[in-house]
Enzyme design. Structure first.
Site, mmCIF file in Angstrom:
data_model
loop_
_atom_site.group_PDB
_atom_site.id
_atom_site.type_symbol
_atom_site.label_atom_id
_atom_site.label_comp_id
_atom_site.label_asym_id
_atom_site.label_seq_id
_atom_site.Cartn_x
_atom_site.Cartn_y
_atom_site.Cartn_z
ATOM 1 N N GLY A 1 -22.575 -8.630 5.167
ATOM 2 C CA GLY A 1 -24.917 -8.492 4.918
ATOM 3 C C GLY A 1 -23.516 -6.450 4.710
ATOM 4 N N ILE B 1 -10.298 -3.399 6.423
ATOM 5 C CA ILE B 1 -10.706 -2.241 5.856
ATOM 6 C C ILE B 1 -10.756 -1.056 6.766
ATOM 7 C CG2 ILE B 1 -12.856 -0.448 5.545
ATOM 8 C CD1 ILE B 1 -11.978 -4.465 4.416
ATOM 9 N N LYS C 1 -10.468 7.643 10.047
ATOM 10 C CA LYS C 1 -10.936 8.066 11.869
ATOM 11 C C LYS C 1 -9.533 7.292 13.042
ATOM 12 C CE LYS C 1 -15.423 9.186 11.202
ATOM 13 N NZ LYS C 1 -15.363 9.277 9.775
ATOM 14 N N SER D 1 -23.926 5.215 3.266
ATOM 15 C CA SER D 1 -23.702 4.263 3.561
ATOM 16 C C SER D 1 -24.163 4.320 5.156
ATOM 17 C CB SER D 1 -21.850 3.233 4.792
ATOM 18 O OG SER D 1 -21.653 4.983 5.118
#
Length: 606
Positions: free
Chosen positions: A285, A401, A405, A446
């Site tokens: 989601g 994923i 960072k 995002s």
């Protein structure tokens, strides 16, 4: 004019032209001919008439929209006329034993002149006397190639768009001073500000369908020096597939100015891995997870499990996909928390997916600095739970994923993602499942990214908040990031960390400035406020550390980092100890472990 009226009218016109051509051709040459055979002339004219209509129907000459006629239509006319003349000559040879070549050549020339003239005269009339009468805005087209020419023609003769092209610019010096549709190429990209002022240009349209992002950024920077409104022509692939018209202009988006071209992926290989298979996406989601689902559906998997913790977000993506794919794909929405190991075993054991894309994670750097336990539970233990279930139930490929960072992380979020990478790299050594990670930079649009925040700040009149004027980040679009994840699954051999060649990093301050101007404001109207670096943030990000770098690409613009050896006992010992640590001790241990420093603190943690 309707089809029923148009075809008979054109056939009648052509019949007159055919008969006129052969008789006129004969009488023009008659003084120089030593024959006169009215019977042969009549037979030749009837054969020419019949063969002309046959070839005209064969090449659909009566169904062309002649108001848009061009070279292609002229070639069709030439074919129909030539073949009909050749057929007539063949009949003369068979019937009379001789071909009257001079008469037929004269007939061919008159035939071409009259047929072509009758068709193109309509286009000339339409272009000259049927132009739109509405007042249009002065428009400059950037790009004097095929895209620009096509756009110019549509704008000139369209009543639906209130734009009138008055000049082209193009960096190809061979095009300078040339004209298309009466519009001159007046200079290059650097001449745009002067042309806008001199010609009172109100709109600028970038009409280069194959434009690279690097050049798009340069053109936009020049155009933004003017007060003209800037538009861009739609993508060539959208025009070719009929999704949009050439004149369906759009605003320039931040994605157009990234300075890096998108990665073209190996569609056939992806299809072989996904089509007809069962796939599972965790965090389905979320921004990345939902886009992975959309991209995967294009390859028609047999079953797709949409797994997520948020009820509404899973409901939304499930409903969206069902509208288009429910007939071909079995969609299974699953509400589950990756922190629950038993639930992960149940779901993966029941559905037995071939590929798992693990997108469930906490990713906001400052928030995770204040909530390290949640980052550990979701990013570390969640990854471990899903990966172990994948191993036990024989999943073929597991794709994590990750993020840039995770490289030399000074913060909790990056450290937990790096440790998640370590978990799958360790499991890859012993498992039949191919465990891989995919790293990319910030994703435009995002949840929690700077673009939605900047847009909201601009809507209320500013200021736009940026932490530091020199802070840089790598950026990519959500669809691009999702396609990279899917491609990585097809390249997996086990233990790799795949990285996209993301070009040059972008200054956050430049991104903010571009978004302000794209929103129709000047930098004087919307202020940029620098707030200072937040806890855990770095001035710049890296995609690979110095020990992981290897130059060659495993796929165009996709690199794979070297697998850094990891001691499983060290790793799992620290992970177990995390459950009992205090917040401060946890932060220090995470960063230490993620950076692979063999320090006293790590030994104490063990």
């Amino acid at each position: 004019m309707t089809y029923q009226k148009r075809v008979p009218l054109l056939m009648l016109l052509d019949s007159v032209i055919v008969m006129l051509s052969i008789y006129a051709g004969y009488y023009i040459l008659h003084p120089y001919s030593n024959f006169y055979n009215s019977k042969l002339l009549l037979v030749s004219s009837l054969v020419l008439l019949a063969s002309h209509h046959i070839f005209a129907l064969r090449y659909r000459l009566y169904l062309k929209a002649w108001e848009y006629a061009s070279v292609g239509e002229m070639i069709i006319i030439a074919k129909a006329v030539t073949f009909s003349i050749a057929t007539t000559g063949l009949v003369q040879l068979i019937g009379a034993g001789h071909v009257h070549i001079r008469v037929l050549l004269m007939t061919w020339m008159l035939h071409m002149l009259l047929i072509g003239g009758s068709r193109f005269s309509w286009r000339m009339y339409r272009d000259r006397f049927m132009q739109p009468t509405c007042k249009k805005k002065q428009t400059l087209i950037v790009g004097a190639g095929s895209g620009g020419a096509t756009l110019a023609r549509q704008l000139i003769y369209s009543n639906d768009v209130d734009l009138m092209p008055v000049a082209f610019v193009d960096d190809d010096p061979r095009k300078y001073m040339l004209e298309m549709y009466g519009i001159k190429v007046c200079g290059g990209i650097d001449d745009i500000p002067a042309l806008v002022e001199r010609m009172k240009i109100e709109h600028i349209i970038i009409a280069i369908p194959s434009l690279s992002r690097r050049k798009a950024r340069r053109i936009y920077e020049v155009c933004s020096q003017t007060e003209a409104e800037i538009k861009i022509m739609p993508l060539l692939e959208d025009v070719m597939t009929g999704k949009v018209e050439v004149s369906a202009l759009r605003n320039v988006e931040v994605e157009d100015l990234l300075g890096r071209d998108t990665v073209e992926l190996d569609i056939s290989t992806i299809s072989q891995s996904i089509t007809g298979e069962t796939v599972l996406v965790t965090g389905a989601g979320g921004s990345i997870g939902s886009e992975i689902c959309r991209q995967l559906c294009k390859f028609h998997p047999k079953k797709m499990i949409l797994l997520g913790h948020g009820e509404y977000s899973i409901y939304k993506i499930d409903m969206e996909l069902r509208k288009e794919y429910s007939e071909h794909i079995e969609l299974v929405p699953v509400i589950a928390d990756v922190q629950d190991p038993q639930r992960m075993q149940e779901v993966i054991g029941e559905h037995k997916p071939r590929v798992i894309y693990h997108a469930a994670a906490h990713k906001h750097v400052p928030l995770m600095e204040g909530n390290p336990r949640e980052a550990v539970k979701n990013n570390i233990f969640g990854t471990k739970n899903v990966a172990e279930a994948a191993d036990i139930h024989g999943v073929d490929t597991f794709v994590l994923i990750s993020t840039d960072k995770a490289v030399n992380p000074p913060n909790v979020m990056g450290a937990t993602k790096r440790i998640a990478e370590m978990i799958i790299q360790t499991m890859a050594k012993e498992s039949e499942t191919k465990f891989v990670a995919v790293r990319f930079g910030n994703v435009l649009g995002s949840r929690g990214s700077v673009i939605p925040l900047f847009k909201k700040q601009i809507e209320v009149g500013g200021p736009v908040t940026v932490t530091h004027p020199d802070m840089t980040r790598y950026f990519m679009t959500i669809p691009e990031a999702s396609r990279l994840v899917i491609q990585a699954g097809t390249l997996a051999r086990g233990g790799e960390v795949f990285v996209l060649d993301m070009g040059e990093p972008v200054k956050i301050s430049d991104l903010a400035k571009n978004l302000i101007t794209l929103s129709g404001y000047s930098l004087d109207e919307i202020e940029i406020e620098y707030t200072g670096i937040r806890p855990g943030e770095k001035m710049f990000e890296e995609l690979l550390n110095e020990n992981e770098v290897q130059e060659e690409q495993v796929f165009p613009k996709i690199h794979v980092g070297k697998a850094d050896p990891i001691d499983k006992q060290d790793l799992y010992g620290v992970i177990e100890r995390l459950k009992e640590m205090s917040i401060d001790e946890m932060k220090g241990t995470l960063v230490t472990m993620a950076n692979r420093k063999r320090t006293r603190e790590l030994q104490v943690a063990r």
